[in-house]
Design a protein around this motif. Structure first.
Motif, PDB file in Angstrom:
ATOM      1  N   ASP A  96      78.752  65.883  63.630  1.00  0.00           N
ATOM      2  CA  ASP A  96      79.001  65.461  62.252  1.00  0.00           C
ATOM      3  C   ASP A  96      78.870  66.603  61.259  1.00  0.00           C
ATOM      4  OD1 ASP A  96      76.310  65.754  62.630  1.00  0.00           O
ATOM      5  OD2 ASP A  96      75.716  63.905  61.600  1.00  0.00           O
ATOM      6  N   VAL A  97      78.955  67.857  61.713  1.00  0.00           N
ATOM      7  CA  VAL A  97      78.848  68.991  60.797  1.00  0.00           C
ATOM      8  C   VAL A  97      80.056  69.067  59.868  1.00  0.00           C
ATOM      9  CG1 VAL A  97      77.366  70.365  62.308  1.00  0.00           C
ATOM     10  CG2 VAL A  97      79.851  70.510  62.540  1.00  0.00           C
ATOM     11  N   CYS A  98      81.169  68.476  60.272  1.00  0.00           N
ATOM     12  CA  CYS A  98      82.369  68.485  59.438  1.00  0.00           C
ATOM     13  C   CYS A  98      82.467  67.261  58.531  1.00  0.00           C
ATOM     14  CB  CYS A  98      83.623  68.559  60.312  1.00  0.00           C
ATOM     15  SG  CYS A  98      83.756  70.068  61.286  1.00  0.00           S
ATOM     16  N   CYS A  99      81.533  66.330  58.653  1.00  0.00           N
ATOM     17  CA  CYS A  99      81.607  65.073  57.902  1.00  0.00           C
ATOM     18  C   CYS A  99      80.699  65.054  56.691  1.00  0.00           C
ATOM     19  CB  CYS A  99      81.274  63.903  58.831  1.00  0.00           C
ATOM     20  SG  CYS A  99      82.336  63.781  60.279  1.00  0.00           S
ATOM     21  N   THR A 100      79.542  65.649  56.783  1.00  0.00           N
ATOM     22  CA  THR A 100      78.577  65.610  55.700  1.00  0.00           C
ATOM     23  C   THR A 100      77.816  66.921  55.647  1.00  0.00           C
ATOM     24  OG1 THR A 100      76.628  64.460  54.820  1.00  0.00           O
ATOM     25  CG2 THR A 100      76.868  64.545  57.223  1.00  0.00           C
ATOM     26  N   GLU A 101      77.273  67.231  54.491  1.00  0.00           N
ATOM     27  CA  GLU A 101      76.534  68.482  54.334  1.00  0.00           C
ATOM     28  C   GLU A 101      75.160  68.401  54.976  1.00  0.00           C
ATOM     29  OE1 GLU A 101      75.183  71.576  50.752  1.00  0.00           O
ATOM     30  OE2 GLU A 101      76.319  69.736  50.314  1.00  0.00           O
TER      31      GLU A 101
END
Length: 424
Positions: free
Chosen positions: A268-273
């Protein structure tokens, strides 16, 4: 007297050997051959592996990336035991092409391939590999590509931009017949006979996932864990770690991992900071580098870094990679219709070059690089912006020219230093 006679005959013998060596243009110091009935071996100390060569700078064993121009920028090639990170372009058009070049080069040299993806079946990726240009065909194809796309402007000498003549040249085409890497035709596919004769291990994440999975807290993502186990088993079973070198001849394992860090891998590194598994990606790279350092293997990873929200993760990923190359495509941007960049399809950035057996890091003297995809070839060359007095450059483009000159470095920095331009 007997001793003097012996020394005299020895000196004469040495003189005759040196004279014969000088006539034959070879050194008089020769490797001692095996004794009659002895067990000494006359073979080389280092076993040569197809598709590899030692680096002239640090002696590290190198493999080709599949693009000779990129090999030149990286100091001769990709070092065995290292990771090459490709920062994907926005629409993953050109990064996937570099990924296939790397695999095609391994297939031509008889290397073992390991292809991992969560997006596409590795068998389908192999079917899309470009066909090689063997023998002297690559020279003919390259000359045709250049002649077909040359314009009268490129044939004439730009007297206004005279400074380009003093800058180092970027070798984009064939240099000699004894080349390290191969050239490929993107309009054709790899012959089926070569694909059937290759040794390839495929890792397709949807096929490795199980429904009754129990994930422990604070551990790696299941997709990363399964991939590390698969890579480790391949290295040990095939003998790339040197555990069973007697089974077969030494070879190179080429590992290709596609779209690492994307949501398809469960990250989920590309979904939320503020993601929950922010350290899974860095842990994976840390363990992977440990496996590569102790084996005859080289790895290329494509990653959508432009989608990662947390910039600190990008910094950690860069530090855990040996070589980092970024691709910036003009598709969907203002530069796509800008006349300044009409001859190019994007920019290529050499972010990081490894420091191997050296106290200093090798840095390329060419900073302003661009790429273009021709009908058959993918070409990397210096970015030559048109002169400021060109009739095709509008006022808005001149402002872009000044901003681009600041970003590209000293190569194009002298053309326009800001809003004020030099008039001739």
């Amino acid at each position: 007297m007997a001793a003097e006679a012996t020394c005299g005959s020895g000196a004469a013998s040495t003189k005759s050997v040196a004279e014969a060596a000088r006539k034959s243009n070879i050194t008089s110091f020769q490797r001692r051959g095996p004794k009659a009935g002895g067990t000494e071996s006359s073979g080389p100390r280092l076993v040569s592996i197809a598709g590899t060569r030692p680096s002239l700078r640090n002696g590290q064993l190198l493999v080709s990336t599949g693009l000779p121009a990129l090999d030149q920028l990286l100091g001769g090639g990709l070092a065995v035991g290292t990771v090459l990170l490709i920062e994907e372009d926005k629409y993953d058009v050109y990064s996937s092409l570099l990924f296939k070049y790397f695999l095609a080069e391994g297939l031509i040299n008889g290397h073992v391939l390991l292809v991992a993806s969560a997006k596409e079946d590795p068998a389908n990726i192999l079917q899309e590999l470009p066909a090689p240009l063997l023998d002297d065909n690559y020279k003919k194809e390259f000359d045709e590509e250049v002649c077909d796309h040359q314009t009268p402007e490129t044939n004439t000498k730009m007297k206004i931009a005279w400074r380009y003549q003093l800058l180092p040249k970027m070798k984009t085409g064939p240099v000699s017949s004894s080349r390290f890497g191969h050239y490929y035709d993107v309009s054709k596919r790899m012959p089926q006979e070569l694909l059937e004769a290759s040794n390839c291990h495929g890792f397709f994440l949807p096929q490795k996932m199980s429904s009754n999975l129990k994930v422990e807290p604070c551990s790696l993502i299941h997709g990363y864990t399964k991939l590390l186990q698969f890579i480790q088993n391949t290295i040990y079973e095939e003998g790339f770690d040197g555990s069973n070198p007697q089974k077969k001849q030494k070879n190179i394992l080429r590992i290709g991992i596609q779209n690492l860090g994307s949501p398809l891998w469960g990250d989920d590194v590309c979904c939320t900071e503020n993601c929950n598994n922010s350290h899974s990606l860095t842990k994976f790279l840390y363990v992977l580098r440990g496996l590569l350092r102790t084996s005859l293997s080289a790895c290329i990873i494509t990653m959508p870094t432009h989608l990662i929200q947390n910039k600190a993760i990008i910094s950690r990923v860069t530090n855990l990679s040996d070589t980092v190359v970024g691709l910036e495509s003009f598709i969907g941007s203002e530069r796509e219709t800008n006349p300044l960049y009409k001859d190019y399809h994007g920019l290529i950035h050499i972010r990081q070059i490894p420091r191997l057996n050296n106290l200093i890091c090798d840095e390329s003297d060419v900073k302003d690089l661009a790429f273009k995809l021709k009908r058959k070839l993918f070409i990397i060359e210096r970015l030559h912006l048109p002169p400021d007095l060109s009739d095709t450059v509008s006022r808005s483009s001149k402002q872009d020219l000044a901003e681009s000159a600041k970003l590209l470095g000293p190569g194009c920095g002298m053309m326009a230093g800001g809003k004020k331009h030099l008039d001739f």
